[in-house]
Design an enzyme around this catalytic site. Structure first.
Site, short mmCIF file in Angstrom:
data_model
loop_
_atom_site.label_atom_id
_atom_site.label_comp_id
_atom_site.label_asym_id
_atom_site.label_seq_id
_atom_site.Cartn_x
_atom_site.Cartn_y
_atom_site.Cartn_z
N HIS A 1 0.82 -1.22 0.00
CA HIS A 1 0.00 0.00 0.00
C HIS A 1 0.85 1.27 0.00
O HIS A 1 0.34 2.34 -0.31
CB HIS A 1 -1.01 -0.01 1.16
N ASP B 1 0.11 -7.73 1.59
CA ASP B 1 0.54 -6.33 1.59
C ASP B 1 2.06 -6.25 1.63
O ASP B 1 2.66 -5.95 2.66
CB ASP B 1 -0.09 -5.61 2.78
N SER C 1 4.08 2.64 8.26
CA SER C 1 3.74 1.62 7.27
C SER C 1 4.95 1.19 6.44
O SER C 1 5.77 2.02 6.04
CB SER C 1 2.66 2.15 6.33
#
Length: 262
Positions: A76, A121, A216
């Protein structure tokens, strides 16, 4: 990764509605990868950590250096990114100065990545030049097996130090120690996630400690072994809502293949 301000708004909306609609029904964009309860650390203590940045030097995601020209991060973080606009800072405790900044020659992410469920992911970037190891730059190994529940790991990054109300990122690298929670346990009644946890994920939990927005793509590590990639979670450091990471052992084959072929 959405811009920090946009992400904060989304997370605030997610928090406001979680209590009424239930965790499993929340919009996946309200649960982006999320260091709360951590402390300042140095890049020498975590020399595999890198910062993904735009042309202006703004940090938007973390990553882990796995060999001389490959960085592992979250899918992402890479969706919609143009190669010419992504740079990697290595070997610095501060995300905005020091170390070296290297351009990216290629990037990709798992074709089975789902922005709805956050499965698979994972993505990689290939650096435009090879990077040698130093005291502050080291390659990290990929875990071959998911550690047992209760194993202590460390998550690092330059993400927000609190949920929602912190509008700036810390310039100094942060670290927090958390305990591994395998995906089946994380999906059990012991925690609040339920059916939204899948077998390509691993969780990590410690009360009032977590990764947060801006972290992230960064590493969840045990020693010099990468066991997880910061992926998502509801809010940050919330009770019985562990941080959720991409499980490196489950995705190791894809990472190695992509690294060799890209």
């Amino acid at each position: 990764m959405h811009g920090l301000v946009v992400l904060l708004v989304c997370l605030a909306v997610g928090s406001a509605f979680a209590g009424t609609i239930g965790v499993s029904n929340a919009d996946p964009f309200e649960r982006e990868g999320r260091i709360v309860g951590g402390e300042d650390t140095t890049i020498r203590a975590h020399p595999y950590q890198v910062s993904l940045q735009n042309k202006k030097g703004s940090h938007f995601c973390g990553g882990s250096l796995i060999n001389e020209d490959t960085v592992v991060t979250a899918a992402h973080c890479l969706v919609g990114k143009k190669i010419a606009k992504v740079f990697v800072r290595l070997g610095s405790t501060l995300y905005n100065e020091g170390g070296i900044v290297v351009a990216v020659r290629a990037l990709t992410y798992n074709a089975d990545y789902s922005s709805k469920t956050m499965e698979n992911d994972v993505g990689i970037l290939k650096l435009a030049e090879k990077v040698k190891e130093t005291d502050d730059i080291r390659y990290i190994e990929l875990a071959t097996e998911t550690p047992p529940t209760g194993t202590t790991a460390v998550v690092t990054g330059w993400g927000s130090k609190c949920y929602f109300w912190c509008m700036t990122l810390p310039k100094t690298l942060q670290a927090v120690y958390v305990n591994i929670v395998d995906w089946k346990t994380c999906a059990s009644d012991e925690y609040k996630y339920g059916e939204v946890i899948y077998d390509t994920m691993v969780c990590a939990y410690e009360k009032k400690k977590d990764a947060c927005q801006g972290d992230s793509g960064g590493p969840l590590a045990i020693g010099n072994t990468l066991v997880g990639i910061v992926s998502w979670g509801y809010a940050c450091a919330s009770n019985l809502l562990p941080g959720v990471y991409s499980d490196v052992p489950a995705l190791r084959k894809w990472i190695l293949n992509a690294s060799q072929t890209l």
